[in-house]
Motif scaffolding. Structure first.
Motif, PDB file in Angstrom:
ATOM      1  N   SER A 287     -19.718 -10.781  56.456  1.00 29.13           N
ATOM      2  CA  SER A 287     -19.338 -12.176  55.879  1.00 29.13           C
ATOM      3  C   SER A 287     -18.978 -11.850  54.429  1.00 29.13           C
ATOM      4  CB  SER A 287     -20.407 -13.043  55.966  1.00 29.13           C
ATOM      5  OG  SER A 287     -21.001 -13.097  57.350  1.00 29.13           O
ATOM      6  N   ASN A 288     -18.117 -12.667  53.952  1.00 28.96           N
ATOM      7  CA  ASN A 288     -17.733 -12.978  52.562  1.00 28.96           C
ATOM      8  C   ASN A 288     -17.449 -14.417  52.330  1.00 28.96           C
ATOM      9  OD1 ASN A 288     -15.014 -13.146  53.241  1.00 28.96           O
ATOM     10  ND2 ASN A 288     -14.339 -11.386  52.344  1.00 28.96           N
ATOM     11  N   SER A 289     -16.863 -14.987  51.061  1.00 27.00           N
ATOM     12  CA  SER A 289     -16.441 -16.224  50.717  1.00 27.00           C
ATOM     13  C   SER A 289     -15.412 -16.757  51.763  1.00 27.00           C
ATOM     14  CB  SER A 289     -16.195 -16.263  49.448  1.00 27.00           C
ATOM     15  OG  SER A 289     -15.264 -15.345  49.058  1.00 27.00           O
ATOM     16  N   GLN A 290     -14.446 -15.759  52.335  1.00 25.67           N
ATOM     17  CA  GLN A 290     -13.523 -16.336  53.046  1.00 25.67           C
ATOM     18  C   GLN A 290     -13.796 -16.359  54.517  1.00 25.67           C
ATOM     19  OE1 GLN A 290     -10.798 -16.997  50.953  1.00 25.67           O
ATOM     20  NE2 GLN A 290     -12.286 -16.738  49.849  1.00 25.67           N
ATOM     21  N   GLY A 291     -14.891 -16.070  55.104  1.00 26.54           N
ATOM     22  CA  GLY A 291     -15.063 -16.105  56.497  1.00 26.54           C
ATOM     23  C   GLY A 291     -16.240 -15.214  57.009  1.00 26.54           C
ATOM     24  N   THR A 292     -16.274 -15.111  58.382  1.00 29.64           N
ATOM     25  CA  THR A 292     -17.324 -14.330  59.062  1.00 29.64           C
ATOM     26  C   THR A 292     -16.854 -13.761  60.385  1.00 29.64           C
ATOM     27  OG1 THR A 292     -19.323 -15.477  57.948  1.00 29.64           O
ATOM     28  CG2 THR A 292     -19.705 -14.285  59.996  1.00 29.64           C
ATOM     29  N   ARG A 293     -17.032 -12.515  60.416  1.00 30.82           N
ATOM     30  CA  ARG A 293     -16.832 -12.108  61.865  1.00 30.82           C
ATOM     31  C   ARG A 293     -17.739 -11.150  62.280  1.00 30.82           C
ATOM     32  NH1 ARG A 293     -12.965 -14.161  60.577  1.00 30.82           N
ATOM     33  NH2 ARG A 293     -10.641 -13.733  60.554  1.00 30.82           N
ATOM     34  N   ILE A 294     -17.850 -11.074  63.740  1.00 35.47           N
ATOM     35  CA  ILE A 294     -18.908 -10.606  64.283  1.00 35.47           C
ATOM     36  C   ILE A 294     -18.686  -9.465  65.246  1.00 35.47           C
ATOM     37  CG2 ILE A 294     -21.025 -10.739  66.003  1.00 35.47           C
ATOM     38  CD1 ILE A 294     -20.989 -13.646  65.013  1.00 35.47           C
ATOM     39  N   LYS A 295     -19.192  -8.209  65.257  1.00 38.63           N
ATOM     40  CA  LYS A 295     -19.071  -7.000  66.124  1.00 38.63           C
ATOM     41  C   LYS A 295     -20.284  -6.942  67.158  1.00 38.63           C
ATOM     42  CE  LYS A 295     -17.913  -2.083  65.786  1.00 38.63           C
ATOM     43  NZ  LYS A 295     -16.810  -2.167  66.518  1.00 38.63           N
ATOM     44  N   TYR A 296     -19.849  -6.858  68.381  1.00 36.81           N
ATOM     45  CA  TYR A 296     -21.013  -6.626  69.541  1.00 36.81           C
ATOM     46  C   TYR A 296     -20.982  -5.048  70.001  1.00 36.81           C
ATOM     47  CZ  TYR A 296     -20.444 -11.740  69.151  1.00 36.81           C
ATOM     48  OH  TYR A 296     -20.524 -12.883  69.086  1.00 36.81           O
ATOM     49  N   PHE A 297     -21.875  -4.650  70.165  1.00 37.39           N
ATOM     50  CA  PHE A 297     -22.290  -3.276  70.641  1.00 37.39           C
ATOM     51  C   PHE A 297     -23.311  -3.417  71.949  1.00 37.39           C
ATOM     52  CE2 PHE A 297     -21.962  -2.847  66.222  1.00 37.39           C
ATOM     53  CZ  PHE A 297     -21.191  -1.638  65.984  1.00 37.39           C
TER      54      PHE A 297
END
Length: 353
Positions: A287-297
């Protein structure tokens, strides 16, 4: 306008019509001169016989000269932006012809600079920006070219339709959509007068270079979904590295047993080495101020070595076969063991005759 005026002067002074074309040679054929400098040009008649040759201009002329075929024209200090020197020749029959000398008076820009928004703070990925390059007091603007540079590439080029001969100020607008690859790139503009080949072709004048700062959400270096096998007798490492501006922060969602045995600071790193190597579903959030990404394992057990398993099964099968054969050869009908089963009589010792 000047040419019509000179036509009128010559007609009035000679009473003869003036021919618009003249068989003369100009050296140089055209003049590029910086405002305030001097220049000299020669007009040479190519007629076999003439009555005289002269010059006219806004700076004053040279009256009709006889007995020569070449006449120089010189201006010591150019103080006007529109100069139209004209060479004229009078023929033996009294007819006259005119030949203008093209003169371009130029001035390199006083300054070249980039205005906002580059100085107003970082850009945001995907947004369009209008960046302005200001060129101050340049002449003639019709010969001006503006080039936009980003890194080692020219990304835009502009010329101008301008009739004014005197200095003007011009602006070039670059429409730019910010991209994450632009972050950290240098951008600048340069202005150049296209005066033709030779020493008069002054170097381009550049603006100050600006470093672009672009804010963009995290993006993972590896795919967002991965299946990972637990290695035999080794620890598995899960990588969640992402790029972004600002730099991303990380958090992990893991099976309960792994969470209970992990240090808190380990759950905020871009990689994870679980203390307990447990299969299951893991996820990492960048995450940062511009957005969030999620990675799955998806962590799974590695398949066993089928060669080893087959060897073990083979040993047990062989042992079972040996036991079966042994039972058939050495076990008596009443369940007792004898190495001489064929001579055995119930109720008698195996050695009786």
């Amino acid at each position: 306008m000047l040419r019509f005026f000179i036509f009128g002067v010559l007609i009035a002074s000679t009473g003869k019509p003036v021919n618009g074309t003249c068989n003369v040679e100009m050296s140089p054929p055209k003049v590029m001169v910086k405002f305030g400098d001097s220049f000299t040009a020669n007009c040479t008649s190519l007629y076999s016989e003439i009555a005289g040759i002269g010059w006219e201009s806004t700076y004053g002329g040279i009256g009709l000269q006889s007995g020569i075929s070449t006449l120089p024209f010189k201006i010591d200090v150019v103080k006007d932006w529109d100069i139209q020197p004209i060479c004229y020749v009078t023929l033996p029959d009294g007819d006259q012809c005119l030949e203008p000398l093209p003169v371009t008076v130029y001035q390199i820009p006083e300054s070249v600079s980039i205005a906002q928004p580059l100085s107003a703070g970082p850009m945001v990925e995907g947004k369009q920006y209008h960046i302005q390059c200001n060129i101050v007091n340049v002449a003639p603007a019709s010969l001006l070219s503006v080039y936009w540079h980003k890194g080692d590439k020219i990304i835009s080029h502009e010329t101008f339709k301008e009739s004014a001969q005197s200095p003007v100020s011009k602006s070039s607008i670059l429409n730019l959509t910010a991209q994450r690859d632009d972050d950290g790139s240098q951008i600048w503009c340069e202005a150049k007068l296209n005066l033709g080949p030779g020493e008069l072709n002054h170097p381009a004048m550049q603006s100050k270079s600006h470093e672009m700062a672009v804010l963009y959400p995290p993006g993972f270096i590896n795919p967002e979904m991965e299946t990972v096998e637990l290695p035999d007798r080794k620890n598995v490492t899960l990588y969640c590295n992402a790029t972004g501006n600002p730099v991303p922060v990380y958090s992990w969602d893991v099976p309960q047993a792994v969470q209970e045995t992990s240090k808190k600071e380990d759950m905020n790193k871009p990689f994870l080495i679980p203390f307990f190597q447990l299969p299951g579903n893991y996820s990492c959030k960048a995450s940062n101020s511009q957005g969030t990404r999620i990675k799955y394992f998806t962590v799974i057990e590695a398949p066993r070595d089928r060669t080893t398993l087959a060897a073990i099964i083979g040993v047990f099968v062989a042992l079972g076969v040996l036991l079966f054969i042994g039972g058939a050869l050495f076990v008596t009908r009443d369940g007792t063991f004898s190495c001489n089963q064929s001579k055995y009589l119930r109720g008698q010792p195996s050695g009786a005759v």
